[in-house]
Design an enzyme around this catalytic site. Structure first.
Site, PDB file in Angstrom:
ATOM      1  N   MET A  92      62.539  53.383  73.525  1.00  0.00           N
ATOM      2  CA  MET A  92      62.424  54.797  73.750  1.00  0.00           C
ATOM      3  C   MET A  92      61.541  55.015  75.177  1.00  0.00           C
ATOM      4  O   MET A  92      60.675  56.129  75.013  1.00  0.00           O
ATOM      5  CB  MET A  92      61.955  55.701  72.515  1.00  0.00           C
ATOM      6  N   HIS A 111      73.206  53.958  73.407  1.00  0.00           N
ATOM      7  CA  HIS A 111      72.928  55.573  73.140  1.00  0.00           C
ATOM      8  C   HIS A 111      73.728  56.183  72.280  1.00  0.00           C
ATOM      9  O   HIS A 111      75.113  56.135  72.094  1.00  0.00           O
ATOM     10  CB  HIS A 111      73.086  56.193  74.483  1.00  0.00           C
TER      11      HIS A 111
END
Ligand code: GAR
Length: 203
Positions: A92, A111
């Site tokens: 992240m 994603h």
């Protein structure tokens, strides 16, 4: 075939890391997981890696003066282990050219949306809030932008009436756990080529 050495970068629970480990352990994915890179010392993915006997390189970004500073260390870990492919599976953080340039075409990211819709954080929530009827999962090569690199594969997931982000996240994860190991397999088998933004896969 030559061994194919992969590293996984992750920040959280690591269910996608686990999906790759499971495929390798079942003999369905012929890669060697050489390293987990993690930016959160307490993340559950670190435990998963220890359980799977995968070496871990864990760091705390707050201890470095810049992204480039810790990425230089990550790069060294990757190069020392002669990594063929870097898989970002819930990592992240934005990454810089320190990693992107040496690994362009050899670094992928998963994603939880059908890019280019809903890039960035909280992609599942973004899709629910926007009211789209379908969202999904994308695996793409990593370039210098935010979730913007050439797309290798996508899988759609329907959004039901009265869906919550939690219930949708479960189905998104199920789709990810199939798609990510599959893309790693294609890359391992040399089936993927890039031409600008367009990626083709020889099936
Ligand atoms: C996954 O859903 C992945 O697509 C997402 O983080 C989750 C990690 O789950 N990645 C991003 O949002 C990147 N922008 P996991 O830790 O259980 O694999």
């Amino acid at each position: 075939m030559q061994p194919y050495r992969i590293a996984v970068m992750a920040s959280g629970s690591g269910s996608n890391f686990q999906a790759i480990v499971d495929q390798v352990q079942k003999g369905k994915l012929d890669v060697s997981i050489e390293l987990l890179v993690c930016d959160r010392p307490n993340a559950f993915v670190v435990e998963r890696a220890r359980e799977a006997k995968v070496p871990v390189f864990v760091f705390n970004p707050k201890e470095y003066e810049s992204r480039e500073a810790y990425e230089t260390l990550v790069l060294k870990e990757l190069q020392d282990r002669q990594i063929d492919l870097v898989v970002m599976a819930g990592y992240m953080r934005i990454i810089t050219n320190v990693l992107v340039e040496p690994f362009f075409g050899r670094m992928i990211n998963i994603h939880p949306s059908l890019l280019p819709s809903f890039p960035g954080v909280r992609a599942v929530e973004q899709a629910v809030d926007y009211g789209v009827k379908q969202t999904g999962v994308t695996v793409h090569f990593v370039d210098g932008g935010l979730d913007s690199g050439p797309i290798i594969a996508q899988r759609a997931v329907e959004i039901h009436e009265h869906e919550t982000a939690d219930s949708l996240t479960e189905r998104i994860h199920a789709a990810e756990h199939v798609l990510l190991p599959q893309v790693v397999r294609w890359l391992r088998e040399g089936r993927v080529s890039i031409d600008g933004r367009r990626v083709s896969v020889r099936l």
